[in-house]
Design an enzyme around this catalytic site. Structure first.
Site, short mmCIF file in Angstrom:
data_model
loop_
_atom_site.label_atom_id
_atom_site.label_comp_id
_atom_site.label_asym_id
_atom_site.label_seq_id
_atom_site.Cartn_x
_atom_site.Cartn_y
_atom_site.Cartn_z
N LYS A 101 12.27 12.50 139.82
CA LYS A 101 13.12 13.16 140.81
C LYS A 101 13.08 12.43 142.15
CE LYS A 101 12.72 17.98 139.16
NZ LYS A 101 12.19 19.30 139.52
N GLU A 129 20.17 17.76 140.04
CA GLU A 129 21.23 17.94 139.05
C GLU A 129 21.89 19.31 139.19
OE1 GLU A 129 18.00 15.41 136.97
OE2 GLU A 129 18.09 17.08 138.40
N LYS A 145 14.31 26.91 139.94
CA LYS A 145 13.09 27.52 140.46
C LYS A 145 12.93 27.27 141.95
CE LYS A 145 8.12 27.74 139.58
NZ LYS A 145 7.00 27.29 138.73
N HIS A 182 20.57 15.20 105.32
CA HIS A 182 21.55 14.14 105.15
C HIS A 182 21.57 13.20 106.34
CE1 HIS A 182 23.34 15.97 101.52
NE2 HIS A 182 22.92 17.09 102.08
N GLU A 228 6.58 18.01 127.47
CA GLU A 228 6.38 18.12 128.91
C GLU A 228 5.05 18.77 129.22
OE1 GLU A 228 9.81 18.67 131.72
OE2 GLU A 228 8.78 20.55 132.17
N GLY A 241 8.49 26.45 134.70
CA GLY A 241 9.89 26.32 134.30
C GLY A 241 10.12 26.45 132.81
N ARG A 242 9.33 25.75 132.00
CA ARG A 242 9.56 25.79 130.55
C ARG A 242 9.00 27.06 129.91
NH1 ARG A 242 6.40 21.96 132.37
NH2 ARG A 242 4.21 21.76 131.78
#
Length: 544
Positions: free
Chosen positions: A505, A211, A205, A383, A352, A266-267
């Site tokens: 960050k 990263e 963005k 399981h 978030e 962002g999300r």
């Protein structure tokens, strides 16, 4: 100072009701039509919440709580474009990203819906050029490998959607997602890629995410090291960003930047240019079907009465479980292998968004917000962690997500899958008593039989999709988006900022040198000690 919602009479009534809530067995016995009274449908999705530990009185009080907290007014304010993200003074308009082309939406005197569709047209043209083999790499070969470089909302949403909608993918295109700054992630993605036929989609963005930029720089160096001329890099890199200038400074041609806007968090951004990898993988037509499914859920959320409003009902179920029954976690169990990344996506969406501890007015909350989400695709989860769900001392509600249609063409597999899903929710609700175990195993000591007793009374919801398609996936994701917003309104928090992420960050940038001297706080012996240990370890390895 504003009064806390937990001090209101309705909150107290709900607390009292929770302490006297009958068991699920008793609730079903008292109401032979309980499924009909505690289920709702919209947009091809059935919500069965009859196995939630909730009676009609609790539901009516929860609906009254939603109205007291002005859910309808706050919903309308968000949809109108008011700056509901007040800490950043931003509108929250991911719903505009999926408006039909003929509709307009004015924000600050500009028709932003037209801007959205201009980018969608740009995405369509580019995706078709790549898919049809018209977009060529530096040696004149068509693209065969796509690497999406992003993190958080620039990774989880597109990755989840591409895996879920793999049947619509173009078979001569392979797709990889690189998010982790751990070099192994990008190295593994590049291991079998051909630089002549690889396209990198850099999704950030702000185009400042450490990263993402670290991985993008590594990809650029990889291309140059394999012979790509600097002036041909433009054929192998595109950017998805609100910061066009920063993308150009990185070396991406301006015409290869697909913009979006700061009113798309962002999300909540997979519907924007961030969804380019989806459009490349399944085609722009299918991507736009996703948008249409989400828009259909937007209309339902905007207009359906609260009593039949799926996002509102799901939000209230969560509030009831978290704040009144004291159940702090939520298991997400999609019984469909292609939805395997849905739990990870919803982790970010919910935790978030609502992982906050102060109200919109800046006061410390005195109640819990957000469930702790985790999950795994069924039947694998059965399981793995379901033992805890059935017999653990901690009661954890579950969202089961199941698809009625057998799109694999293997009827016996789908039959077993559906049976397992329904059996799990039934077992969690009903359990098995000591007497039932004794009838099965005969006259044995109680301490032996106790290990096979299931208390039951463990709440679950089941969401059933008619089929998993681009349209239904869009509706499902929009359903969870709006659920999160409704919960934030009831808890009086801001679902659309993420200052905790920003803190991490900034501290990472402070420590990027790995120099112990970068630790500014004299009392932080832990961080300083860790950095010193890294230096010793790396020195020893160099000597060896």
């Amino acid at each position: 100072m504003a009064h806390s919602v937990s001090r209101t009479p309705l909150w107290c009534l709900l607390q009292q009701r929770a302490t006297h809530m009958p068991s699920l067995k008793d609730l079903f016995k008292a109401d032979p039509q309980r499924f009909n009274h505690f289920s709702a449908s919209a947009c091809g999705i059935l919500l069965d919440y009859s196995k939630q530990r909730m009676d009609t009185t609790a539901k009516l009080n929860l609906l009254a709580l939603a109205r007291q907290q002005q859910v309808e007014q706050r919903r309308d304010a968000m949809l109108r474009g008011e700056a509901v993200n007040h800490t950043e003074n931003r509108a929250v308009l991911h719903t505009v990203l999926r408006l039909p082309k003929e509709e307009s939406f004015m924000l600050n005197g500009q028709n932003i819906a037209a801007d959205v569709h201009a980018v969608l047209t740009q995405m369509r043209e580019f995706a078709n050029a790549v898919r049809e083999g018209r977009w060529l790499g530096y040696t004149g070969k068509p693209i065969r490998t796509i690497v999406n470089i992003g993190i958080g909302g620039s990774d989880l949403g597109p990755q989840m959607a591409c895996i879920a909608l793999a049947p619509w993918s173009q078979k001569n295109l392979s797709l990889h997602f690189v998010s982790n700054v751990d070099g192994r992630h990008v190295a593994d993605a590049l291991a079998n890629a051909d630089p002549e036929t690889t396209l990198f989609v850099v999704a950030s963005k702000t185009f400042t995410t450490m990263e993402t930029l670290t991985n993008a720089k590594t990809a650029r160096e990889w291309m140059l090291a394999h012979g790509c001329p600097t002036d041909q890099i433009r054929q192998h890199f595109v950017a998805l960003s609100t910061n066009v200038k920063a993308a150009e400074a990185f070396g991406i041609a301006a015409e290869n930047v697909f913009p979006f806007w700061n009113w798309a968090g962002g999300r909540y951004s997979m519907w924007s240019a961030i969804g380019l990898s989806i459009a490349l993988y399944i085609g722009p037509d299918r991507f736009e079907e996703m948008l249409a499914g989400a828009h259909e859920m937007d209309l339902h959320f905007a207009h359906a009465p609260l009593e039949q409003n799926l996002p509102v009902l799901m939000a209230l179920i969560g509030v009831w479980n978290i704040n009144f029954l004291g159940l702090q976690a939520l298991s997400i169990a999609p019984y469909h292998q292609r939805m395997t990344r849905l739990p990870a996506y919803l982790q970010q969406l919910e935790m978030e968004s609502n992982g906050k501890s102060v109200t919109r007015e800046g006061q410390r909350v005195d109640y819990s917000t957000s469930a702790i989400l985790f999950g795994e695709a069924g039947t694998n989860g059965q399981h793995a962690y379901f033992q805890l769900l059935h017999q653990g001392a901690t009661i954890i509600p579950t969202d089961f997500i199941v698809v009625a249609d057998d799109d694999a063409g293997l009827a016996s597999h789908n039959q077993a899958l559906l049976a397992n899903c329904f059996a799990q929710s039934k077992a969690m609700a009903w359990g098995k008593t000591l007497e039932e175990v004794r009838q099965e195993l005969g006259d044995q000591p109680d301490h032996v039989l106790a290990h096979r007793v299931f208390e039951g009374n463990r709440p679950t919801s089941t969401l059933m999709l008619d089929a998993l398609t681009p349209r239904s996936l869009g509706a499902l994701i929009a359903l969870y988006e709006h659920k999160v917003f409704v919960q934030s309104v009831i808890w009086d928090i801001n679902a659309f900022d993420q200052w905790g992420v920003e803190l991490g960050k900034s501290l990472a940038q402070q420590l990027i040198s790995l120099d112990p001297a970068a630790v500014r706080e004299p009392e932080d012996s832990s961080t300083r000690g860790l950095l010193q240990a890294v230096a010793r370890s790396q020195k020893l390895r160099r000597v060896a």
